[in-house]
Design a protein around this motif. Structure first.
Motif, PDB file in Angstrom:
ATOM      1  N   VAL A  27       0.825  -1.206   0.000  1.00  0.00           N
ATOM      2  CA  VAL A  27       0.000   0.000   0.000  1.00  0.00           C
ATOM      3  C   VAL A  27       0.858   1.255   0.000  1.00  0.00           C
ATOM      4  O   VAL A  27       1.868   1.348   0.700  1.00  0.00           O
ATOM      5  CB  VAL A  27      -0.965  -0.011   1.212  1.00  0.00           C
ATOM      6  CG1 VAL A  27      -0.219  -0.118   2.533  1.00  0.00           C
ATOM      7  CG2 VAL A  27      -1.878   1.199   1.208  1.00  0.00           C
ATOM      8  N   ARG A  28       0.455   2.225  -0.821  1.00  0.00           N
ATOM      9  CA  ARG A  28       1.119   3.523  -0.863  1.00  0.00           C
ATOM     10  C   ARG A  28       0.750   4.319   0.384  1.00  0.00           C
ATOM     11  O   ARG A  28      -0.428   4.452   0.737  1.00  0.00           O
ATOM     12  CB  ARG A  28       0.697   4.291  -2.108  1.00  0.00           C
ATOM     13  CG  ARG A  28       1.319   5.669  -2.259  1.00  0.00           C
ATOM     14  CD  ARG A  28       2.728   5.630  -2.775  1.00  0.00           C
ATOM     15  NE  ARG A  28       2.815   5.155  -4.151  1.00  0.00           N
ATOM     16  CZ  ARG A  28       3.941   5.162  -4.866  1.00  0.00           C
ATOM     17  NH1 ARG A  28       5.070   5.614  -4.326  1.00  0.00           N
ATOM     18  NH2 ARG A  28       3.943   4.706  -6.108  1.00  0.00           N
ATOM     19  N   GLN A  29       1.756   4.854   1.084  1.00  0.00           N
ATOM     20  CA  GLN A  29       1.534   5.597   2.313  1.00  0.00           C
ATOM     21  C   GLN A  29       1.207   7.066   2.035  1.00  0.00           C
ATOM     22  O   GLN A  29       1.370   7.558   0.920  1.00  0.00           O
ATOM     23  CB  GLN A  29       2.774   5.498   3.205  1.00  0.00           C
ATOM     24  CG  GLN A  29       3.161   4.077   3.567  1.00  0.00           C
ATOM     25  CD  GLN A  29       2.112   3.379   4.402  1.00  0.00           C
ATOM     26  OE1 GLN A  29       1.770   3.820   5.497  1.00  0.00           O
ATOM     27  NE2 GLN A  29       1.582   2.275   3.878  1.00  0.00           N
ATOM     28  N   ARG A  30       0.770   7.744   3.043  1.00  0.00           N
ATOM     29  CA  ARG A  30       0.404   9.154   2.873  1.00  0.00           C
ATOM     30  C   ARG A  30       1.609  10.032   2.578  1.00  0.00           C
ATOM     31  O   ARG A  30       1.468  11.115   2.016  1.00  0.00           O
ATOM     32  CB  ARG A  30      -0.336   9.659   4.121  1.00  0.00           C
ATOM     33  CG  ARG A  30      -1.718   9.024   4.279  1.00  0.00           C
ATOM     34  CD  ARG A  30      -2.503   9.602   5.451  1.00  0.00           C
ATOM     35  NE  ARG A  30      -3.844   9.029   5.509  1.00  0.00           N
ATOM     36  CZ  ARG A  30      -4.146   7.881   6.093  1.00  0.00           C
ATOM     37  NH1 ARG A  30      -3.182   7.186   6.713  1.00  0.00           N
ATOM     38  NH2 ARG A  30      -5.378   7.422   6.089  1.00  0.00           N
ATOM     39  N   ASN A  31       2.796   9.582   2.975  1.00  0.00           N
ATOM     40  CA  ASN A  31       4.005  10.342   2.658  1.00  0.00           C
ATOM     41  C   ASN A  31       4.570   9.989   1.294  1.00  0.00           C
ATOM     42  O   ASN A  31       5.654  10.442   0.922  1.00  0.00           O
ATOM     43  CB  ASN A  31       5.066  10.135   3.741  1.00  0.00           C
ATOM     44  CG  ASN A  31       5.529   8.682   3.842  1.00  0.00           C
ATOM     45  OD1 ASN A  31       5.112   7.817   3.067  1.00  0.00           O
ATOM     46  ND2 ASN A  31       6.384   8.406   4.818  1.00  0.00           N
ATOM     47  N   GLY A  32       3.829   9.170   0.531  1.00  0.00           N
ATOM     48  CA  GLY A  32       4.251   8.804  -0.817  1.00  0.00           C
ATOM     49  C   GLY A  32       5.099   7.555  -0.894  1.00  0.00           C
ATOM     50  O   GLY A  32       5.331   7.028  -1.987  1.00  0.00           O
ATOM     51  N   ARG A  33       5.545   7.063   0.250  1.00  0.00           N
ATOM     52  CA  ARG A  33       6.369   5.863   0.250  1.00  0.00           C
ATOM     53  C   ARG A  33       5.484   4.622   0.208  1.00  0.00           C
ATOM     54  O   ARG A  33       4.258   4.730   0.179  1.00  0.00           O
ATOM     55  CB  ARG A  33       7.305   5.881   1.452  1.00  0.00           C
ATOM     56  CG  ARG A  33       8.192   7.139   1.471  1.00  0.00           C
ATOM     57  CD  ARG A  33       9.135   7.165   2.652  1.00  0.00           C
ATOM     58  NE  ARG A  33      10.240   6.229   2.467  1.00  0.00           N
ATOM     59  CZ  ARG A  33      11.341   6.497   1.779  1.00  0.00           C
ATOM     60  NH1 ARG A  33      11.477   7.673   1.178  1.00  0.00           N
ATOM     61  NH2 ARG A  33      12.308   5.623   1.685  1.00  0.00           N
ATOM     62  N   ILE A  34       6.098   3.442   0.198  1.00  0.00           N
ATOM     63  CA  ILE A  34       5.351   2.200   0.052  1.00  0.00           C
ATOM     64  C   ILE A  34       5.630   1.288   1.239  1.00  0.00           C
ATOM     65  O   ILE A  34       6.789   1.113   1.642  1.00  0.00           O
ATOM     66  CB  ILE A  34       5.724   1.469  -1.259  1.00  0.00           C
ATOM     67  CG1 ILE A  34       5.329   2.336  -2.455  1.00  0.00           C
ATOM     68  CG2 ILE A  34       5.045   0.101  -1.351  1.00  0.00           C
ATOM     69  CD1 ILE A  34       5.807   1.786  -3.786  1.00  0.00           C
ATOM     70  N   GLY A  35       4.575   0.728   1.808  1.00  0.00           N
ATOM     71  CA  GLY A  35       4.698  -0.247   2.880  1.00  0.00           C
ATOM     72  C   GLY A  35       4.036  -1.545   2.481  1.00  0.00           C
ATOM     73  O   GLY A  35       3.232  -1.593   1.538  1.00  0.00           O
TER      74      GLY A  35
END
Length: 462
Positions: A85-93
């Protein structure tokens, strides 16, 4: 743009690797033989889940599938269900798709856009896209003074990283970086991932199917088995190309195989051999029309590989066909079954009509009803089933073709073998398999690899 630190405060438990020297010995390097039991034995398969799929970097997604915060896809790492899932900071978890309360899935769909979180439909526990527990049904646990939400959450994948738009993950917090895991093999990956400045994307969704075979058969097929195409795929090629064709006559004497850390690619440098078998002449013209631009960007060898008869596997179970733009993962579901996920990868800057032809080409060739996929699937299923016989399973399989084909003077990165009509890359693949089974530390795994270092090269020159 990936984030391995977007995780709940609780400390996840990652099982440690063990050591299975008896299983490792089933690959006999000196005789170029593989014991058939590696394809059918349940105990060996369970060891693979721990030793290989619990440690290796595994393909998760393409960044184009999850462009916005809350965008997600479901996939598997071994048999572990995972949400990327794409995180709110633009990174991916990435997180295990399993509620820490009773283990139920918290996400039932294959993909979604702009999700605010995930909710378990058993007891109503809700989790943010960062894996943290946001709350329960509000009737019991939220009123329990001993209940600490901060100590509970979705188990994160230990490390997540991307290379040229492809997102990978590993459950091993001690694993080397993704680029270290690839090593100089990135030079070959860039044939598909970096031949245009605009980058790449997946189009047309994901095609999913099931094949009753061991996961290693398709992985070794794509790592370097062009030999089968001249027999297995002859009639399919004739059907697509509209008449008799001798696939063997198109074999290029400049062909080679390259392998690094068990990753392998074979190619015969014929420019559009694979592209031709998609059945659309306009694609051939497109690839040939870009040849000079790609040559200026990547050099002559890689420019000739873009549409060529070639195939590739990133160890352990991620494969693609450069000339046909077909990418796939062989998800293990037991020693005798896989779930196959297939995508079409294209350059973002391609004209839309060209993208659509590549998508149609994937459907014609390597989909469940594709003319080549049906051939391959039948072969892999019968290989798996035949090896289950009590006497049959005790006979060794021969992987000795091309043992004298090494090309030590080559300036290309990795183990290089002349020609691709041999078992060189398969031998490297199973050698790496044996190393993962034998060693429980990455230090030993790194020392076990004997690939020569990358030769100094510029981007545009070999």
């Amino acid at each position: 743009m990936c984030d391995a630190k977007a995780r709940p405060d609780m400390q996840p438990v990652y099982p440690k690797a063990g050591s299975y020297p008896d299983f490792a010995d089933l690959v006999d390097d000196s005789r170029a033989q593989v014991d058939r039991r590696v394809f059918i034995d349940r105990a060996i398969y369970e060891a693979e889940l721990r030793q290989i799929f619990g440690r290796a970097w595994l393909f998760l997604a393409h960044e184009s599938q999850i462009p916005n915060p809350g965008d997600f896809v479901r996939t598997y790492m071994g048999e572990d269900d995972v949400i990327v899932v794409r995180q709110r900071n633009g990174r991916i978890g990435a997180y295990l798709n399993s509620c820490p309360h009773r283990g139920n899935r918290v996400c039932m769909v294959d993909s979604g856009k702009k999700a605010r979180g995930f909710i378990c439909n058993y007891h109503g526990w809700s989790f943010g896209i960062d894996g943290r527990l946001n709350g329960t049904d509000g009737k019991v646990y939220d009123k329990d003074p001993g209940f600490q939400k901060s100590e509970i959450g979705l188990t994160p994948v230990a490390q997540v990283a991307s290379y040229q738009g492809l997102v990978f993950g590993t459950f091993d917090p001690e694993a080397p970086s993704l680029e270290e895991y690839f090593g100089p093999f990135t030079w070959y990956l860039d044939v598909m991932l970096d031949n245009d400045e605009g980058g790449t994307e997946f189009i047309g969704g994901c095609v999913k199917s099931t094949v009753e075979c061991n996961w290693k058969f398709p992985a070794e097929n794509f790592v370097g088995d062009i030999l089968h195409a001249f027999w297995t795929h002859q009639s399919g090629a004739e059907a697509i190309l509209g008449g008799a064709v001798d696939l063997g006559s198109r074999y290029d004497e400049r062909a080679f195989q390259a392998s690094v850390y068990g990753h392998g690619i074979e190619t015969n440098l014929d420019k559009v051999g694979n592209t031709r078998t998609l059945g659309f002449p306009e694609l051939n013209d497109y690839v040939l029309g870009r040849y000079e631009a790609v040559k200026a960007r990547l050099g002559e060898v890689r420019a000739r590989m873009v549409g060529a008869v070639s195939s590739c596997t990133v160890f352990p179970n991620f494969s693609f066909l450069p000339g046909q733009a077909t990418f796939r993962v062989w998800h293990p579901k037991g020693p005798d079954r896989i779930d196959l996920y297939t995508w079409t990868l294209v350059n973002r800057n391609m004209p839309e009509r060209i993208k659509e032809l590549y998508r149609k080409g994937t459907m014609i060739t390597f989909s469940p009803g594709g003319v080549f996929e049906m051939d391959d699937g039948e072969n892999w299923e019968y290989c798996t089933k035949a090896n289950q016989g009590w006497v049959t399973r005790h006979q060794k399989l021969h992987y000795g073709l091309g043992q004298d084909s090494g090309w030590a003077e080559s300036s290309l990165p990795g183990h290089i073998h002349r020609g691709s009509l041999n078992d060189a890359n398969q031998r490297q693949f199973y050698r790496r398999w044996a190393e993962f089974m034998r060693f429980d530390s990455w230090g030993d795994l790194q020392r076990a690899e004997t690939a020569p270092p990358a030769k100094p090269m510029t981007r545009a020159a070999e």
